[in-house]
Each structure stands twice: as C-alpha cells, then as structure tokens.
Design a protein around this motif. Structure first.
Motif, PDB file in Angstrom:
ATOM      1  N   THR A   1       1.644  25.146 -10.105  1.00  0.00           N
ATOM      2  CA  THR A   1       1.951  23.764 -10.490  1.00  0.00           C
ATOM      3  C   THR A   1       1.498  23.460 -11.920  1.00  0.00           C
ATOM      4  N   ASP A   2       1.948  22.312 -12.409  1.00  0.00           N
ATOM      5  CA  ASP A   2       1.663  21.889 -13.785  1.00  0.00           C
ATOM      6  C   ASP A   2       0.176  21.750 -14.089  1.00  0.00           C
ATOM      7  N   ALA A   3      -0.629  21.435 -13.088  1.00  0.00           N
ATOM      8  CA  ALA A   3      -2.088  21.384 -13.275  1.00  0.00           C
ATOM      9  C   ALA A   3      -2.720  21.732 -11.940  1.00  0.00           C
ATOM     10  N   GLY A   4      -3.938  22.233 -11.990  1.00  0.00           N
ATOM     11  CA  GLY A   4      -4.670  22.537 -10.763  1.00  0.00           C
ATOM     12  C   GLY A   4      -4.423  23.935 -10.211  1.00  0.00           C
ATOM     13  N   GLY A   5      -3.389  24.616 -10.696  1.00  0.00           N
ATOM     14  CA  GLY A   5      -3.110  25.958 -10.200  1.00  0.00           C
ATOM     15  C   GLY A   5      -2.667  25.978  -8.752  1.00  0.00           C
ATOM     16  N   GLY A   6      -1.944  24.966  -8.321  1.00  0.00           N
ATOM     17  CA  GLY A   6      -1.491  24.889  -6.926  1.00  0.00           C
ATOM     18  C   GLY A   6      -0.199  25.646  -6.709  1.00  0.00           C
ATOM     19  N   PRO A   7       0.167  25.851  -5.435  1.00  0.00           N
ATOM     20  CA  PRO A   7       1.407  26.538  -5.109  1.00  0.00           C
ATOM     21  C   PRO A   7       2.600  25.586  -5.191  1.00  0.00           C
ATOM     22  N   THR A   8       3.786  26.159  -5.313  1.00  0.00           N
ATOM     23  CA  THR A   8       4.996  25.337  -5.470  1.00  0.00           C
ATOM     24  C   THR A   8       5.954  25.615  -4.313  1.00  0.00           C
ATOM     25  N   PHE A   9       5.423  25.539  -3.100  1.00  0.00           N
ATOM     26  CA  PHE A   9       6.226  25.833  -1.908  1.00  0.00           C
ATOM     27  C   PHE A   9       7.568  25.081  -1.894  1.00  0.00           C
ATOM     28  N   TYR A  10       7.544  23.818  -2.380  1.00  0.00           N
ATOM     29  CA  TYR A  10       8.735  22.982  -2.220  1.00  0.00           C
ATOM     30  C   TYR A  10       9.617  22.927  -3.483  1.00  0.00           C
ATOM     31  N   SER A  11       9.345  23.802  -4.437  1.00  0.00           N
ATOM     32  CA  SER A  11      10.305  24.001  -5.542  1.00  0.00           C
ATOM     33  C   SER A  11      10.884  25.384  -5.316  1.00  0.00           C
TER      34      SER A  11
ATOM     35  N   VAL B   1       0.838  -1.191   0.000  1.00  0.00           N
ATOM     36  CA  VAL B   1       0.000   0.000   0.000  1.00  0.00           C
ATOM     37  C   VAL B   1       0.876   1.246   0.000  1.00  0.00           C
ATOM     38  N   ILE B   2       0.379   2.302  -0.612  1.00  0.00           N
ATOM     39  CA  ILE B   2       1.108   3.573  -0.643  1.00  0.00           C
ATOM     40  C   ILE B   2       0.325   4.610   0.135  1.00  0.00           C
ATOM     41  N   ARG B   3       0.947   5.194   1.154  1.00  0.00           N
ATOM     42  CA  ARG B   3       0.380   6.376   1.772  1.00  0.00           C
ATOM     43  C   ARG B   3       1.073   7.558   1.125  1.00  0.00           C
ATOM     44  N   LEU B   4       0.336   8.134   0.195  1.00  0.00           N
ATOM     45  CA  LEU B   4       0.854   9.304  -0.492  1.00  0.00           C
ATOM     46  C   LEU B   4       0.274  10.489   0.239  1.00  0.00           C
ATOM     47  N   ASN B   5       1.093  11.464   0.600  1.00  0.00           N
ATOM     48  CA  ASN B   5       0.481  12.662   1.173  1.00  0.00           C
ATOM     49  C   ASN B   5       0.803  13.851   0.283  1.00  0.00           C
ATOM     50  N   TYR B   6       0.443  15.028   0.754  1.00  0.00           N
ATOM     51  CA  TYR B   6       0.478  16.169  -0.148  1.00  0.00           C
ATOM     52  C   TYR B   6       1.868  16.770  -0.357  1.00  0.00           C
ATOM     53  N   GLY B   7       2.875  16.242   0.343  1.00  0.00           N
ATOM     54  CA  GLY B   7       4.219  16.771   0.186  1.00  0.00           C
ATOM     55  C   GLY B   7       4.711  16.749  -1.260  1.00  0.00           C
ATOM     56  N   VAL B   8       4.424  15.663  -1.984  1.00  0.00           N
ATOM     57  CA  VAL B   8       4.960  15.538  -3.347  1.00  0.00           C
ATOM     58  C   VAL B   8       4.336  16.528  -4.322  1.00  0.00           C
ATOM     59  N   GLN B   9       3.141  17.021  -3.991  1.00  0.00           N
ATOM     60  CA  GLN B   9       2.453  17.860  -4.988  1.00  0.00           C
ATOM     61  C   GLN B   9       2.651  19.350  -4.738  1.00  0.00           C
ATOM     62  N   ARG B  10       3.517  19.697  -3.777  1.00  0.00           N
ATOM     63  CA  ARG B  10       3.835  21.112  -3.602  1.00  0.00           C
ATOM     64  C   ARG B  10       5.071  21.472  -4.416  1.00  0.00           C
ATOM     65  N   SER B  11       5.218  20.835  -5.576  1.00  0.00           N
ATOM     66  CA  SER B  11       6.336  21.164  -6.440  1.00  0.00           C
ATOM     67  C   SER B  11       5.802  21.402  -7.836  1.00  0.00           C
ATOM     68  N   GLU B  12       6.665  21.943  -8.681  1.00  0.00           N
ATOM     69  CA  GLU B  12       6.185  22.397  -9.991  1.00  0.00           C
ATOM     70  C   GLU B  12       5.490  21.309 -10.808  1.00  0.00           C
ATOM     71  N   ARG B  13       5.958  20.060 -10.661  1.00  0.00           N
ATOM     72  CA  ARG B  13       5.309  18.962 -11.400  1.00  0.00           C
ATOM     73  C   ARG B  13       4.475  18.114 -10.450  1.00  0.00           C
ATOM     74  N   GLY B  14       3.871  18.780  -9.487  1.00  0.00           N
ATOM     75  CA  GLY B  14       3.161  18.065  -8.429  1.00  0.00           C
ATOM     76  C   GLY B  14       1.996  17.221  -8.924  1.00  0.00           C
ATOM     77  N   ALA B  15       1.263  17.719  -9.903  1.00  0.00           N
ATOM     78  CA  ALA B  15       0.108  16.957 -10.396  1.00  0.00           C
ATOM     79  C   ALA B  15       0.590  15.697 -11.114  1.00  0.00           C
ATOM     80  N   MET B  16       1.633  15.846 -11.919  1.00  0.00           N
ATOM     81  CA  MET B  16       2.178  14.684 -12.631  1.00  0.00           C
ATOM     82  C   MET B  16       2.722  13.654 -11.643  1.00  0.00           C
ATOM     83  N   ALA B  17       3.353  14.131 -10.583  1.00  0.00           N
ATOM     84  CA  ALA B  17       3.905  13.211  -9.583  1.00  0.00           C
ATOM     85  C   ALA B  17       2.787  12.376  -8.964  1.00  0.00           C
ATOM     86  N   VAL B  18       1.733  13.040  -8.545  1.00  0.00           N
ATOM     87  CA  VAL B  18       0.623  12.319  -7.919  1.00  0.00           C
ATOM     88  C   VAL B  18      -0.013  11.351  -8.914  1.00  0.00           C
TER      89      VAL B  18
END
Ligand SMILES: Nc1nc2c(c(=O)[nH]1)N[C@H]1C(S)=C(S)[C@@H](COP(=O)(O)OP(=O)(O)OC[C@H]3O[C@@H](n4cnc5c(=O)[nH]c(N)nc54)[C@H](O)[C@@H]3O)O[C@H]1N2
Ligand SMILES: Nc1nc2c(c(=O)[nH]1)N[C@H]1C(S)=C(S)[C@@H](COP(=O)(O)OP(=O)(O)OC[C@H]3O[C@@H](n4cnc5c(=O)[nH]c(N)nc54)[C@H](O)[C@@H]3O)O[C@H]1N2
Ligand code: SF4
Ligand SMILES: [Mo]
Length: 671
Positions: free
Chosen positions: A651-661, A290-307
């Motif tokens: 971010t690449d999609a969703g218009g999210g912030p890129t705190f971690y880039s 199982v993968i517990r993915l949390n929101y850390g990965v998507q606070r970067s410029e390619r966050g949507a693609m990562a998720v």
C-alpha cells in the motif's frame, strides 16, 4: 458437577465478546455471550456460537508430530514433546550459528488476540535469539498509517454511542458479518429515525439491510471523501467553529478539494454526481452523523490515503463534538499497555532486520544476507492467507527451509511443517485481551483442560527458551507476571485496572469519561494537537491494478471476509468451504463470457489461477467479481484459493497488503 465459567472470544474480531461457558464434569456443554457485558449483550455470532464443535473436533491436533511425507503432503508421525523441543532447539541453534540468527523468521498474526499468547513469550524468545523481526502488516497497516496521519490517535467513537446517531455510514464495513455487536446500536438508532447507508463495491448482507447502498469502484474511496469535502466546503456545510478551534490547514484544503467537483468524482468512483451531492448534504446536515469505517477500504493500493481522507470528514462537520458523531475504525490504541515489558525488545543482541509479512513469498525465495533458513509459524496460516500464494508455496516447499508450525488444526501451512506442535484454544489458557471495537479490557482464565498433549504458545516458547539456554529471568515469568508487567503503566486510561480487579469483574471499562467523546474539544495526537488537513499531500490517484489503472485484465476481484468464518480459521467446515468456493459475477459480465450460475470457472491473472463456482447475483456491479476469503487451499480441486491471484504489491503507506486491488479474468471451464 456443573459450573459456569467466564471466558473471552480470542478471534480477530472487533467485538471481543465476553463469554459464559457451562461446564459439566469437565466438559463444556454450552457457550453464550455474557448478558452483562455492555457490547456483547448476551449474544454471539453464528460461528462462535458453535465453537464447541471446534473445541471438541476430532480434527484437533493433540500430539507433537514430525513430517514423514513430502512438504505439503501432510503426512506426520507422533513424537514426544522432548523430541520436538530438542529438535527445534538444535536446528535453530545450528542455523543461528551458521547463518546468523536473522536467518530465523517468526510468522504470526492474530489467530488469538490474547496478548500473552499473541505477542508475549514468543516475542521475548525471538528477541533474545536475535531473529528477524516480523513487520505485522497483513491486516491494518495502511489504515493505521492513514488514521494516525489524520487523528494522531487510533481510537474513535465508542460503539455504545451509535445509538444516538441520525446518519450512519458503513464505509467498507460489513457490520452484520464482521462486527455484529455494533448492529443492535444501529437498530436502536434507526428505530429513532436514523438513516443507514453503505459504501462498498460489494452489496453484502449489510448493504442489503441499508436504506441506501452506494456501489463504489474498488480503491476509489479517497476520491469520494474529497468529493464530499468539496460539497461541504462549497455549500458552507462545515462547522466553522470546530474548524477554527481544532483544525489546521483549512484554507489550503479549500483549494485542494476544489479540484474534486462531483462531476469528476463521479467518473472516478462510479457513483452518480447527484448521489454524491445528496450524500454530502446529508452528511453535512444530519447531526449527529457517524462513520463506521472498517478495514475493507485500506486493502487497496491507496488504502492509507483513503482512510486518512475519510477520517478528516468529522473534523470538517464538527461531528466529533456530539455523542453519536465522529468515526470509528479502531479503539485499540486506547489501551496503552506496557508492551515493552511484555515483548522485551531490549533482549535483542542488536536491532534485527524487519521482514514484511505481506511479502512472505519474496522473503522465502529472494531475501539474502542471510536467506531465511527457519520459519516458525503460530497464530496464522500463511499458506492460505498471504498474497501471491504461488510464491509463498514455492518458498514453503524449499527442502532446506526448517519450518515449525504451532497449530490447533492441520491447516494448509501445517502441511509444510517439519515439526508440528499442538496448541490450546482460548478456552484452555490464561490471557489478557484488549479490543479494537470497544473500550473494555478482559481477563480469561482456562475454562477447560487442554485435550491430549496440547500446550499454549506461552508454555511452548518458555520451554524452548530453556532448551536454548536463555537464562534471563523473564523466561521464568508466569502468565500472571506477564499480565502485571503489561498493566504496569502510568497512563490515565488504565488507572485502577489491576489483575485482581480483572479477576473479580472479568471485563473492566478503561478509565474514560462516559460518554467518551475523544476529540470533542480537539486534543488530536498530532504535533499541533489539531486535526491537520495536510492538503499538500492529500489527493487521489487510482490504483495501478484497477479499471482506471492498467487494463491487463478486465475484472476487479474483491475477496472480502466470509460471514460464517474467521479468515481461514474455520476453513475445515464443509459449509465454509462451500461459501468460499464461490465467485459472484454481475449478469452482464457472466453473459459476455457464456457463464451461468453453478458453472465451474477459472479465475486467473499473471500471478496464478483458482477454480471456483460461478454465482450470478446482484451483489456486485459490472466490472467487479467477489470471492469470499479465506478458503483452505488444500480443499480446493487445484489446491489454490483467491490468494493465488492477489498481489504482494504494498500500500501507499504502512507497507500493507493490497488484497482488494486485484485484476483478473474469468473463464468457464470445459466440462
Ligand atoms: N465473519 C467474519 N468476521 C471477521 C473476519 C472474518 O473473516 N469473518 N475477519 C476479521 C478480520 S481479520 C478483520 S481485519 C475484520 C475486517 O472487517 P471488515 O473490514 O468489515 O471486512 P472486509 O470484508 O475486509 O471489508 C469490509 C467491506 O469492505 C469492502 N471493500 C473492499 N474494497 C473496498 C473499497 O475499495 N472501498 C470500499 N468502500 N469498500 C471496500 C468489502 O467488499 C467488504 O464488504 O473482520 C474481522 N471479523
Ligand atoms: N484474499 C484475502 N486474504 C486475506 C484477507 C482477505 O480479506 N482476503 N484478510 C487478511 C487479514 S485482514 C488477516 S488479519 C489475515 C488473517 O490471517 P491469519 O492470521 O492466518 O488468521 P487465520 O486464517 O484466522 O488463522 C489463524 C490460525 O491461528 C490458529 N490459532 C488460534 N489460536 C491459536 C493459538 O493460541 N496458538 C496458535 N499457535 N495458533 C492459534 C488457528 O487455528 C488458525 O489456523 O488474512 C489476510 N488474508
Ligand atoms: S468472533 Fe467476534 S462476534 Fe463472534 S463471538 Fe468472537 S468476538 Fe464475538
Ligand atoms: Mo484482519
């Protein structure tokens, strides 16, 4: 007189704990986790175990106030509620008449997760006014986009199922810090032999407790996911039956992932080639994984693609079909409440423009037709939490901007208010709660009386609507009317859930099978009902602001969540201030800059700088620095926190912030 009352923790946390409040003579004496709730299981995180200190803090705002000092200075004078309401109604009416109602901008996020106080009467008010709509992107917009693309539905493995897993990957997920009620299920799985790995550029408390930690370059997760797919496909570790029945586009995916051999992925992610191969093999053979993915990965410029890329993995191995398999990012979309009835978008005179909250600085300084003339902030502290802080503060300082802040404490943002209104805590008002980390709906009634003249958001916007002359019936709705409106939906997941039942039982599981295996037999929310790999748009490019992108500054800054706080909510606590005043560096980076632990350092880039204390530790690899968020800027010597450095690039999609880039340099301050 002593009694035990039920409540719900309203903080922006996946666990949404069920609380028991001991009350003696009207005063709460103890707060604990409800032992009956299957996820809360009788305990609370450290920060909320001490919530009564906040509830009774001498720093609580108790009366309406108006500003008497300069913006940002924080000097106020008490006024009456009548004066406050009249003043606000007069200003909003004037601005709407002069510039059009879109000159008014609401700004809110999840200071409370309660639906009535978070997205209820406030939404109705701003819709009826015709104010600009806020695109609430600040937290999870990129992840929402990526998960929706991959699965169609935004829910996943239930936390209770983690106990059956053999391999648990915490991928950008600081479980011990931000999702502590998942931990007991992981402990149980490990007791039964499960392995627990973390994938994170920061080795936090969760990483330290893992069987193995993978230091990954910030923002390179999609590359790792593609590399794992490469190995799964190349070594025949996919579940052919699941792939045939419930996915589409496998042949194109095979070609696409061929471009991501472990050797290439190693250079993109910083994880050794052999480690990638081993991880993929384990993921493909340990069942269930199982993968517990949390929101850390998507606070970067390619966050949507990562998720998106990560969320495709369980479909390849078929782990959705096993209890204890699959993936969990959020459970929130399993609560298909009647939001339209709550928020009433139909009240808008016409569809108003949408303003992205992650670009607040731009909205306040550059937006036109009309410019923002009034800002109404509640459930949020943008002066501290929004990226590109210097631009945000420039906007908040504008003398012609009329700012209203509804708050419990005098936050950084409160200091910029023209009118500052005191609000209740979740222990003091009625609300309805969904969760984003489990499948229980909960109702909370006031456990305590509000202190001073505090009022709930619902009461405040209801009264303001009256002052503005909005005579629609919905502005006379009681809290119970609003809850009934929300629950009024034919969706099967909400079958049998009524206000009366919530009143009786406090928490109610959604009408889901037990165990809930959302995609065991496919049923994805995509057009085809299959998990669509969509290989033609699946790829990896490094963030512009990363070691493989622009090299204007040499270090990658991550400003993740602080274990003992909740974004900026507990920022007034001295120990939280101390925790968020540190920046961790690897000894190699410290040595080359002549920095020792305890030194005061200046972290800077083109957007700004902030002063922090250096800590040399093993939580980061060379090239990465880490400062816990979110400090109250006004407590910092230079009035700035890490968001003076973060970018408002989206971010690449969703218009999210890129705190971690975020690229920075660190230098030792002269004494
Ligand atoms: N104690 C506490 N709990 C909280 C909060 C809090 O402030 N404090 N905030 C709440 C909120 S608003 C949210 S959204 C949730 C968020 O909960 P999480 O998503 O768990 O929190 P984050 O700290 O944002 O990110 C998790 C991890 O992702 C890592 N990370 C950063 N960049 C990358 C990357 O590029 N790749 C990978 N693989 N990992 C990366 C961070 O180092 C961090 O350890 O937590 C909620 N709970
Ligand atoms: N550098 C950096 N910045 C970040 C993040 C990060 O990881 N790093 N995380 C981002 C994320 S994921 C998020 S979600 C945002 C969160 O940012 P915010 O949404 O601003 O959340 P908080 O900082 O918790 O502030 C919430 C405020 O709401 C107030 N509040 C609570 N209940 C009520 C109520 O009933 N009524 C009213 N009117 N007010 C109430 C609290 O007192 C508190 O001051 O921060 C973002 N900013
Ligand atoms: S912050 Fe999260 S873990 Fe802590 S009490 Fe609230 S819901 Fe539970
Ligand atoms: Mo968040």
């Amino acid at each position: 007189m002593s009694s035990l009352r039920h409540s719900v923790c309203a903080l922006d946390c996946p666990d949404t704990c069920s609380l028991l409040v001991s009350v003696e003579d009207g005063r709460a004496t103890r707060l604990r986790g409800n032992p009956e709730h299957p996820v809360t299981r009788g305990f609370l995180c450290g920060k909320v175990a001490r919530y009564l200190e906040r509830e009774y803090s001498p720093e609580r705002l108790l009366y309406p106030q108006k500003r008497v000092g300069a913006k940002g200075e924080g000097r106020f004078e008490r006024i009456s509620w009548d004066e406050a309401h009249d003043g606000i109604a007069r200003e909003l009416t004037r601005i709407a008449a002069e510039s059009g109602p879109e000159a008014v901008l609401p700004y809110s996020y999840a200071g409370t997760m309660g639906l009535l106080n978070g997205e209820g009467m406030d939404r109705r008010f701003f819709h009826r006014l015709g104010a600009s709509r806020l695109d609430r992107t600040i937290c999870c917009a990129a992840g929402t986009a990526g998960l929706s693309q991959a699965l169609g539905f935004r829910y996943g493995t239930e936390p209770e199922q983690f106990r059956h897993s053999r391999l648990i990957l915490a991928w950008g997920a600081n479980i011990l810090g931000t999702n502590s009620h998942l931990w007991p299920f992981i402990v149980e799985a490990r007791r039964n032999g499960a392995r627990f790995y973390t994938i994170d550029p920061v080795k936090n408390r969760t990483g330290a407790a893992a069987d193995k930690h993978f230091f990954i370059h910030p923002g390179s997760d999609a590359a790792l996911a593609l590399g794992i797919m490469h190995v799964l496909v190349a070594e025949g570790l996919c579940d052919a039956d699941y792939v045939v029945r419930h996915t589409s586009g496998f042949e194109a995916l095979r070609e696409r992932v061929a471009e991501y051999p472990p050797e290439r992925v190693a250079s993109l992610t910083g994880i050794a080639q052999q480690e990638i191969v081993t991880l993929a093999r384990e993921y493909g053979t340990q069942k269930p994984a199982v993968i517990r993915l949390n929101y850390g990965v998507q606070r970067s410029e390619r966050g949507a693609m990562a998720v998106r890329a990560i969320a495709l993995l369980p479909a390849l191995t078929g782990s959705w079909s096993q209890p204890g398999g699959g993936l969990l990012l959020t459970t929130s979309a399993a609560f298909p409440l009647n939001r339209r009835a709550l928020e009433r978008p139909d009240l808008q005179p016409r569809e108003a423009r949408l303003v992205n909250m992650s670009e607040l600085g731009k909205a306040l300084t550059a937006l036109d037709h009309p410019p923002v003339q009034a800002l109404v902030v509640y459930n949020s502290n943008p002066a501290a939490i929004a990226p590109n802080q210097n631009l945000v503060l420039e906007g908040l300082r504008r003398p012609d901007l009329f700012t209203v802040v509804l708050e419990q404490f005098q936050t950084d943002t409160a200091n910029y208010a023209d009118v500052l209104l005191p609000v209740t805590t979740f222990l003091e008002h009625t609300d309805l709660y969904l969760a984003y980390g489990h499948y229980y709906m909960q109702l909370a009634r006031p456990a305590l009386d509000p202190p001073g003249e505090c009022r709930s958001n619902v009461e405040i916007f209801r009264a303001l609507a009256q002052r503005m002359g909005f005579d629609d019936a919905c502005f006379r709705d009681s809290e119970d009317d609003m809850i009934r409106a929300l629950l009024d939906t034919p969706h099967e997941f909400l079958r049998g859930i009524t206000l009366e039942r919530l009143e009786r039982e406090h928490f109610v599981r959604l009408a889901l099978p037990m165990p809930f295996l959302p995609f065991a037999r496919g049923g994805f929310g995509t057009p085809s009902g299959r998990c669509e790999f969509g290989a033609e748009t699946l790829d990896y490019t490094p963030p512009v602001e990363s070691r493989l992108g622009s090299r204007r500054y040499p270090l990658e800054l991550i400003s993740p969540k602080n274990d003992d706080s909740m974004n900026s909510t507990f920022g007034y606590r001295p120990e939280v201030d101390a925790q968020t005043a540190l920046v961790s560096l690897h000894e190699v980076d410290a040595a080359s800059r002549g920095i020792s632990s305890g030194d005061r350092v200046r972290v800077y880039n083109d957007r700004g700088s902030c002063l922090l204390a250096a800590r040399i530790d093993t939580s980061v690899a060379p090239g990465v620095v880490c400062a816990r968020a979110v400090r109250w800027s006004k407590l910092a010597p230079d009035g700035r926190n890490a968001n003076a450095l973060t970018s408002d690039r989206l971010t690449d999609a969703g218009g999210g912030p890129t705190f971690y880039s975020c690229l920075v340099e660190v230098e030792k301050c002269a004494d």
